[in-house]
Design a protein around this motif. Structure first.
Motif, PDB file in Angstrom:
ATOM      1  N   UNK A 181     -29.553  59.259  45.774  1.00 43.83           N
ATOM      2  CA  UNK A 181     -28.639  60.226  46.305  1.00 43.83           C
ATOM      3  C   UNK A 181     -27.876  61.284  45.300  1.00 43.83           C
ATOM      4  N   UNK A 182     -27.939  60.952  44.206  1.00 42.06           N
ATOM      5  CA  UNK A 182     -27.689  62.181  43.056  1.00 42.06           C
ATOM      6  C   UNK A 182     -28.176  63.412  43.532  1.00 42.06           C
ATOM      7  N   UNK A 183     -29.341  63.409  43.875  1.00 45.24           N
ATOM      8  CA  UNK A 183     -30.091  64.662  43.967  1.00 45.24           C
ATOM      9  C   UNK A 183     -29.638  65.449  45.149  1.00 45.24           C
ATOM     10  N   UNK A 184     -28.881  65.006  46.020  1.00 45.24           N
ATOM     11  CA  UNK A 184     -28.336  65.741  47.263  1.00 45.24           C
ATOM     12  C   UNK A 184     -27.170  65.637  47.359  1.00 45.24           C
ATOM     13  N   UNK A 185     -26.336  65.442  46.260  1.00 45.29           N
ATOM     14  CA  UNK A 185     -24.537  65.317  46.397  1.00 45.29           C
ATOM     15  C   UNK A 185     -24.424  66.599  46.879  1.00 45.29           C
ATOM     16  N   UNK A 186     -22.975  66.916  47.266  1.00 50.77           N
ATOM     17  CA  UNK A 186     -22.620  68.169  47.551  1.00 50.77           C
ATOM     18  C   UNK A 186     -21.450  68.484  46.817  1.00 50.77           C
ATOM     19  N   UNK A 187     -20.981  69.806  46.790  1.00 49.46           N
ATOM     20  CA  UNK A 187     -19.959  70.216  45.982  1.00 49.46           C
ATOM     21  C   UNK A 187     -18.640  69.316  46.509  1.00 49.46           C
ATOM     22  N   UNK A 188     -17.706  68.957  45.438  1.00 46.66           N
ATOM     23  CA  UNK A 188     -16.372  68.271  45.844  1.00 46.66           C
ATOM     24  C   UNK A 188     -15.477  69.428  46.548  1.00 46.66           C
ATOM     25  N   UNK A 189     -14.796  69.109  47.350  1.00 47.33           N
ATOM     26  CA  UNK A 189     -13.610  70.105  48.016  1.00 47.33           C
ATOM     27  C   UNK A 189     -12.827  70.376  47.119  1.00 47.33           C
ATOM     28  N   UNK A 190     -12.145  71.701  47.306  1.00 50.74           N
ATOM     29  CA  UNK A 190     -11.125  72.119  46.250  1.00 50.74           C
ATOM     30  C   UNK A 190      -9.928  71.119  45.882  1.00 50.74           C
ATOM     31  N   UNK A 191      -9.385  70.522  47.075  1.00 47.31           N
ATOM     32  CA  UNK A 191      -8.393  69.596  46.810  1.00 47.31           C
ATOM     33  C   UNK A 191      -8.697  68.402  46.105  1.00 47.31           C
ATOM     34  N   UNK A 192      -9.920  67.922  46.372  1.00 49.40           N
ATOM     35  CA  UNK A 192     -10.430  66.764  45.609  1.00 49.40           C
ATOM     36  C   UNK A 192     -10.412  66.906  44.105  1.00 49.40           C
ATOM     37  N   UNK A 193     -10.860  68.015  43.558  1.00 45.00           N
ATOM     38  CA  UNK A 193     -10.794  68.464  42.283  1.00 45.00           C
ATOM     39  C   UNK A 193      -9.494  68.704  41.550  1.00 45.00           C
ATOM     40  N   UNK A 194      -8.660  68.896  42.549  1.00 48.47           N
ATOM     41  CA  UNK A 194      -7.329  69.115  42.106  1.00 48.47           C
ATOM     42  C   UNK A 194      -6.864  67.835  41.808  1.00 48.47           C
ATOM     43  N   UNK A 195      -7.147  66.583  42.629  1.00 49.59           N
ATOM     44  CA  UNK A 195      -6.396  65.668  42.488  1.00 49.59           C
ATOM     45  C   UNK A 195      -7.168  64.632  41.460  1.00 49.59           C
ATOM     46  N   UNK A 196      -8.603  64.848  41.514  1.00 54.61           N
ATOM     47  CA  UNK A 196      -9.333  63.770  40.551  1.00 54.61           C
ATOM     48  C   UNK A 196     -10.015  64.553  39.470  1.00 54.61           C
ATOM     49  N   UNK A 207     -14.451  59.521  38.544  1.00 62.97           N
ATOM     50  CA  UNK A 207     -15.003  58.221  38.558  1.00 62.97           C
ATOM     51  C   UNK A 207     -15.309  57.613  39.860  1.00 62.97           C
ATOM     52  N   UNK A 208     -14.234  57.581  40.588  1.00 61.50           N
ATOM     53  CA  UNK A 208     -14.400  56.750  41.882  1.00 61.50           C
ATOM     54  C   UNK A 208     -14.814  57.844  43.133  1.00 61.50           C
ATOM     55  N   UNK A 209     -15.196  58.872  43.033  1.00 59.33           N
ATOM     56  CA  UNK A 209     -15.610  59.833  44.115  1.00 59.33           C
ATOM     57  C   UNK A 209     -16.999  60.555  43.817  1.00 59.33           C
ATOM     58  N   UNK A 210     -17.362  60.324  42.351  1.00 57.19           N
ATOM     59  CA  UNK A 210     -18.521  60.967  42.104  1.00 57.19           C
ATOM     60  C   UNK A 210     -18.483  62.152  41.016  1.00 57.19           C
ATOM     61  N   UNK A 211     -19.043  61.748  39.806  1.00 58.20           N
ATOM     62  CA  UNK A 211     -19.067  62.833  39.056  1.00 58.20           C
ATOM     63  C   UNK A 211     -19.970  64.046  39.398  1.00 58.20           C
ATOM     64  N   UNK A 212     -20.824  64.088  39.746  1.00 59.77           N
ATOM     65  CA  UNK A 212     -22.029  64.979  40.235  1.00 59.77           C
ATOM     66  C   UNK A 212     -21.763  65.666  41.729  1.00 59.77           C
ATOM     67  N   UNK A 213     -20.724  65.078  42.429  1.00 60.15           N
ATOM     68  CA  UNK A 213     -20.587  65.662  43.606  1.00 60.15           C
ATOM     69  C   UNK A 213     -20.141  64.536  44.772  1.00 60.15           C
ATOM     70  N   UNK A 214     -20.006  64.953  45.782  1.00 58.69           N
ATOM     71  CA  UNK A 214     -19.640  64.005  46.667  1.00 58.69           C
ATOM     72  C   UNK A 214     -20.659  63.509  47.568  1.00 58.69           C
ATOM     73  N   UNK A 215     -21.026  62.595  48.206  1.00 56.69           N
ATOM     74  CA  UNK A 215     -21.830  61.876  48.927  1.00 56.69           C
ATOM     75  C   UNK A 215     -21.990  62.816  50.313  1.00 56.69           C
TER      76      UNK A 215
END
Length: 350
Positions: A178-193, A219-227
Motif C-alpha cells: 500500500x505504501x506504493x500508492x499512498x496519496x499526499x496528505x491534506x494540508x490540514x492533516x499536515x498542519x495538525x500532525x 505516526x498514526x496517519x502514515x508518514x509516507x502519505x494517506x491511504x
C-alpha cells in the motif's frame, strides 16, 4: 517483463493452479454490446445472457476459476458497471444505449424479475454471490467516478457517472504494498500532525483531550502519505486502435473505451509483487497485461475473441502504447526492420 496473450474462455483459464499473484479485470456489461470475430458475433460470450441471474452466475464461474489460479496471497479486482431494466433496448452504466445493430442482437425484452426502469444492481448481486457462494473475502468496494462521463437524456433521475471495483481475497492475509500508492496528505492533516506539532496543537475531542493523546507527527496517519480513498475521480480512457494490425496487416476490431490504464496501474503497484504474474480473464484490448508488463510484472491477457487477442497482441508489444501507460514521451519512429523483429518476438510470446 513480459506480456502473454492467450485465447481462451474466462471460465476455463489455460493457467496452472495457484500461479497468479493478482487478477484485475473488467467483464463485459450485461446486454450492452455483442463482441465480434470477423464481423460476426460469436456464441457463448458473457454479457449476452437473457437474465441478470444468468449473467451473475457466469461471472461467479469466472471468479471461481480465478480463485483456482490465484495464489493464497493473491487478490482479485473486478470492475463492474450497472444498468437499468427496460423494454426499450440495452442501456449501460454510463446511460448510453446500444446502437441499432447491438440492440437487435439482444431484442426488446424486459429484465425479469426486475421492474421496468429499475436499476438492476448487478455489481452488488455479483459481490454478494462471490462471498456467499465462493467464500471469498470482500475487502473493499471502490467507487471510481467518471469525470468525463457522457450526458444522458433522462429527466427524472441523476446522471450515471460511476462504477464499482470490488477487491476480493482468498485469505485474511495477502500481499499488499500500500505504501506504493499512498496519496499526499491534506494540508490540514499536515498542519495538525506534521513535524514540529504536538498534542496541544490538535483539535480536542468530545472529552476535551487532544486527539491521539501525545503521539506526534504522522505516526498514526502514515508518514509516507494517506491511504488511497475508496472513492476517486478518474477519466475513462478513449482508445482508437489502428484499422489494421502492424504485426500481421489484418483488420482490428473497433474499441472506443479501454479499461483505464491509470486504474490498473494503482492496483498492480499496490497488490502485486515486482516480478509477479498479473492475469486478466477478460483481456480485451490488453490493458491489464500491458500495464503489468510495463511495471515489471508478467501480464497475462486471456480473451475468447480471436480479433481482440490480435488487438491485445499488437498493443502489448507496441513501444508507443507502453510509453503511454508509463506517462513517458512517445518513442521515435521505428527504423526499417524493427517492426518485423518485434512481430517475431510477439509471436513467440503469444
Amino acid at each position: 517483463m513480459t506480456a502473454v496473450v492467450l485465447r481462451g474462455d474466462a471460465r476455463a483459464l489455460p493457467l496452472p493452479d495457484q500461479s497468479v499473484d493478482l487478477v484485475v479485470t473488467s467483464p463485459p456489461y450485461f446486454g450492452l454490446r455483442a463482441y465480434q470475430d470477423g464481423g460476426q458475433a460469436y456464441d457463448g460470450q458473457i454479457g449476452a445472457e437473457s437474465t441478470p441471474a444468468e449473467y451473475v452466475a457466469n461471472l461467479i464461474d469466472v471468479v471461481r476459476e480465478c480463485a483456482r489460479v490465484l495464489k493464497p496471497t493473491g487478490s482479485i479486482f473486478v470492475n463492474l458497471g450497472d444498468k437499468y431494466a427496460g423494454r426499450s433496448g440495452p442501456q449501460g452504466a454510463t446511460g448510453q444505449r446500444a446502437d441499432r445493430a447491438q440492440a437487435s442482437t439482444y431484442g426488446r425484452t424486459a429484465v425479469h424479475p426486475v421492474p421496468d426502469k429499475s436499476l438492476i444492481g448487478l455489481p452488488w448481486r455479483f459481490a454478494l454471490a462471490a462471498v456467499d457462494d465462493l467464500g471469498l473475502i470482500l475487502r473493499r468496494d471502490i467507487i471510481w467516478r467518471k469525470i468525463n462521463g457522457l450526458p444522458e437524456s433522462v429527466t427524472d433521475r441523476c446522471r450515471s457517472s460511476h462504477e464499482y471495483l470490488f477487491h476480493l481475497t482468498k485469505a485474511p492475509r495477502y500481499f499488499a504494498a500500500i505504501d506504493e500508492i499512498r496519496e499526499p496528505h491534506a494540508e490540514h492533516t499536515l498542519r495538525y500532525y506534521g513535524p514540529g506539532t504536538n498534542a496541544r496543537q490538535r483539535p480536542a475531542n468530545a472529552a476535551g483531550n487532544a486527539q491521539n493523546g501525545t503521539k506526534n507527527r504522522l505516526t498514526t496517519v502514515g508518514v509516507l502519505g494517506r491511504l488511497p480513498d475508496s472513492v476517486g475521480d478518474l477519466a475513462s480512457e478513449p482508445f482508437t486502435p489502428p484499422a489494421t494490425s502492424p504485426l500481421d496487416g489484418r483488420p482490428l476490431p473497433e474499441h472506443y473505451a479501454a479499461f483505464p490504464s491509470a486504474l490498473v496501474r494503482r492496483i498492480v503497484l499496490g497488490w502485486s509483487p515486482a516480478g509477479g504474474v498479473v492475469a486478466d480473464p477478460f483481456g480485451g484490448t490488453g490493458t491489464s497485461a500491458l500495464v503489468a508488463s510495463a511495471l515489471g510484472r508478467t501480464g497475462v491477457s486471456v480473451d475468447a475473441s480471436h480479433d481482440y487477442a490480435r488487438l491485445a497482441r499488437w498493443r502489448t508489444c507496441d513501444r508507443a502504447q507502453r510509453a503511454k501507460v508509463l506517462g513517458l514521451a512517445k518513442p521515435p519512429v521505428e527504423v526499417t526492420g524493427q517492426a518485423d523483429l518485434l512481430a517475431d518476438l510477439c509471436a513467440e510470446a503469444s
